[in-house]
Design an enzyme around this catalytic site. Sequence first.
Site, short mmCIF file in Angstrom:
data_model
loop_
_atom_site.label_atom_id
_atom_site.label_comp_id
_atom_site.label_asym_id
_atom_site.label_seq_id
_atom_site.Cartn_x
_atom_site.Cartn_y
_atom_site.Cartn_z
N HIS A 1 0.83 -1.20 0.00
CA HIS A 1 0.00 0.00 0.00
C HIS A 1 0.87 1.26 0.00
O HIS A 1 2.11 1.17 -0.05
CB HIS A 1 -0.99 -0.03 1.17
CG HIS A 1 -0.35 -0.09 2.54
ND1 HIS A 1 0.48 0.89 3.02
CD2 HIS A 1 -0.43 -1.03 3.53
CE1 HIS A 1 0.87 0.58 4.24
NE2 HIS A 1 0.34 -0.59 4.58
N HIS B 1 4.05 1.40 2.32
CA HIS B 1 5.18 0.59 1.83
C HIS B 1 5.80 1.26 0.62
O HIS B 1 7.02 1.32 0.48
CB HIS B 1 4.71 -0.81 1.41
CG HIS B 1 3.95 -1.55 2.47
ND1 HIS B 1 2.77 -2.21 2.23
CD2 HIS B 1 4.20 -1.74 3.80
CE1 HIS B 1 2.34 -2.78 3.34
NE2 HIS B 1 3.18 -2.49 4.32
N CYS C 1 1.01 -7.28 22.88
CA CYS C 1 0.15 -6.90 21.75
C CYS C 1 0.43 -7.88 20.61
O CYS C 1 1.56 -7.98 20.15
CB CYS C 1 0.41 -5.47 21.29
SG CYS C 1 -0.42 -5.12 19.71
N CYS D 1 1.59 -6.08 17.30
CA CYS D 1 3.01 -5.68 17.25
C CYS D 1 3.93 -6.87 17.49
O CYS D 1 5.12 -6.77 17.25
CB CYS D 1 3.33 -4.64 18.31
SG CYS D 1 2.42 -3.12 18.13
N CYS E 1 -2.79 -1.06 23.18
CA CYS E 1 -1.57 -0.82 22.42
C CYS E 1 -1.72 0.53 21.73
O CYS E 1 -2.72 0.76 21.05
CB CYS E 1 -1.39 -1.92 21.38
SG CYS E 1 -0.30 -1.42 20.04
N HIS F 1 -2.03 -0.08 17.76
CA HIS F 1 -3.17 -0.81 17.20
C HIS F 1 -4.50 -0.45 17.83
O HIS F 1 -5.55 -0.83 17.31
CB HIS F 1 -2.94 -2.32 17.31
CG HIS F 1 -1.88 -2.80 16.37
ND1 HIS F 1 -0.55 -2.81 16.69
CD2 HIS F 1 -1.95 -3.26 15.10
CE1 HIS F 1 0.15 -3.28 15.67
NE2 HIS F 1 -0.68 -3.54 14.70
N LYS G 1 -12.04 17.42 -1.98
CA LYS G 1 -13.20 16.96 -2.76
C LYS G 1 -12.99 15.63 -3.46
O LYS G 1 -13.69 14.68 -3.21
CB LYS G 1 -13.57 18.02 -3.79
CG LYS G 1 -14.65 18.95 -3.27
CD LYS G 1 -15.17 19.81 -4.40
CE LYS G 1 -15.01 21.27 -4.04
NZ LYS G 1 -14.45 22.10 -5.08
N LYS H 1 -12.22 11.83 -1.96
CA LYS H 1 -13.19 10.86 -1.45
C LYS H 1 -13.00 9.51 -2.12
O LYS H 1 -13.33 8.48 -1.58
CB LYS H 1 -14.62 11.36 -1.71
CG LYS H 1 -15.02 12.46 -0.77
CD LYS H 1 -16.54 12.50 -0.60
CE LYS H 1 -16.97 13.71 0.18
NZ LYS H 1 -17.24 14.87 -0.68
#
Length: 648
Positions: free
Chosen positions: A24, A27, A132, A135, A149, A152, A312, A315
């Site tokens: 994503h 990364h 956690c 993690c 955590c 998270h 705008k 979205k």
Amino acid sequence: MSSRSPDDVFYLTTPIYYINGPPHLGHAYTTIVADTMARYRRLAGDDVFFLTGTDEHGDKIAQAAAKAGEAPLALADRNSKAFRDQWAALGITYDDFIRTTEPRHARLVQAILKNLFERDQIYFGKYGGQYCFGCERFYTEKEIVDGKCPDHQTPVIYIEEENYFFRMSAYQDWLRGYLEDHPDVVQPERFRNELLGFLREPLQDLSISRPKSRLQWGIPLPFDDRFVTYVWFDALLNYVSALGEPGSDLVRRYWPHVRHLIGKDILKPHGIYWPCMLKAAGLLRDEASGGVSLPGFARLRVHGFWTLGGGKISKSVGNVVEALALTRKYGNDAFRYFVLREMPFGQDASFSEEALVDRLNADLANDLGNLVSRATTMLVNFGPQAAGATPAPELPDQEIRDRAAETSSAVAQAMDEFAFQRALVEIWSFIGGLNRYIDASQPWTLAKDPGKRARLATVLVTLADALRYLGIVLEPFLPEAAARIRATIEDTRRPALANAVMGRTDELGRVRRLSGLFPRVDVKAAPAGSPPGGAPSEGPTARITIDEFKRLDLRVAEIVAAEVVPKSKKLLKLTVRLGEEPRTLVAGIAEHYRPEALVGRKVVVVANLEPATLMGVTSNGMVLAGSAGEALALVALDRDLPSGAKVR
Ligand code: MSP
């Protein structure tokens, strides 16, 4: 490049990414930043090793695989490939991609564990604490916020188990002293302060194993097969295992020059666990690298986090995976430019499609795209007039050369500090200067005056030289556009900063026109949800000057004959009169006008267009018409004017 650090070897790593989901924006940001740096260092002539990879063991992956009903390795194979495919699509030039499931990695992890165990740096013990699972680490009371955590926002859970522990606490004083004495090891500065903050509390020993009764997906401990290695202890060692065994050629060559690029979320493992592990394993001592002097600490370069902003059209970007998909909509270079330009290294920034489009239009389409289009057009159009004249640089030309030299050293300084934003601001200030130089020197006016040939030649040579300079300097930041700039001026050499020096040649080489390097995105025409690749295909709507407009010879013409072009559905052959001069034109209007209905009408034509032959008929000009979807209408006059009258 006097301000560059003396290293000529450069080893740069990204975090190895978890493969429980697809790549994503986050990364991609780290990887793009690393790629830009690696490209820059290669351009500077350094010996570069750029490493990335995937982190494939641990609870997170085991749980994702269980959820998907597949074996962890099958999930890892699929998702690790998704990362490699994504990096290929983004043009990332890594030298190696390591997976922690590879035998070369497991071998090194086990060798280090064995060594530490034999030297009593690892012991067996019991520990209970707040854990956690996201993690995959224990949290101290101080770190926990409202029982959760802080990363998270999920409740931490008390667990107690027997495990193997690394004597990390023994290194607390050494690490604190080291961080205090070496400000350059963690940058930006505030992250070093954050680490020193951690070290004001007593440092716990680190649990480096997980019982197989709870987790099987990991590297078995070499001295107790009831346990697998804790994922962070496993993962951090990728930075060494990718190079090979300690003492191997690659370790000797690159390890002393390592820089780890990370996000601020993983500062603690990199800034606390990792140096202690290296110190304990002897990987900070000279012997580990075969007698090469080591920096003493793996240097960290820490960046902030992207948040998804408002706006705008943003979205359409609801999450970080969708944000990354915008590379397909706007192109790799535009995306890359945006993330490098928008986020001051070390700080957080907000991502929105709207902000990306604004930058694309202002900086790429307008400033850079226009410059390249104007300069190449003038070189093509006026170059022949200037041929043979000897350039004689005057003050404005010299200023451009000086600005190029200043830009190079400012960029070098910024890149030493990982200040990508500043590097781009510097280059864009040079681009702005060039656009003003064109406005002020007015090559189109010089071209009209045979007495100004030498001046015209000087301006054109300066422009060609500046394009050559930009084709090199932009390479790390906009690799695709820079390659197109080099191609358009037929600069076929391998780009090198050593050649990014203006004023070395007086000759005009061959140049092709390059327009639409970055087509402008019309925000109204390409709103949220428009298909990938939705950038307008109409080409750039870059501004032109009034002088450029004046180069069009628009005239009123009277149609005196019209007929269908044989075998063509769309084309009509028109005979028009421009004043007394008869002309043949071909117009693609047969589906909208019957030939006989056109005779006697007055239209507007471009009279100075290069002739073109369409379906065997040579057209000497073009009839103007408007179109919208299926509809087409010829441009007409609302009062009568004689044929041949000028239109402006
Ligand atoms: N596997 C560990 C790292 C082990 S390194 C020995 C890990 N993986 S991760 O997939 O979660 O990647 C974390 C990294 O991705 C961050 O450090 C950062 O580089 C990048 N980013 C993830 N989300 C991000 C943002 N929203 N913004 C910027 N970068 C972020 O942690």
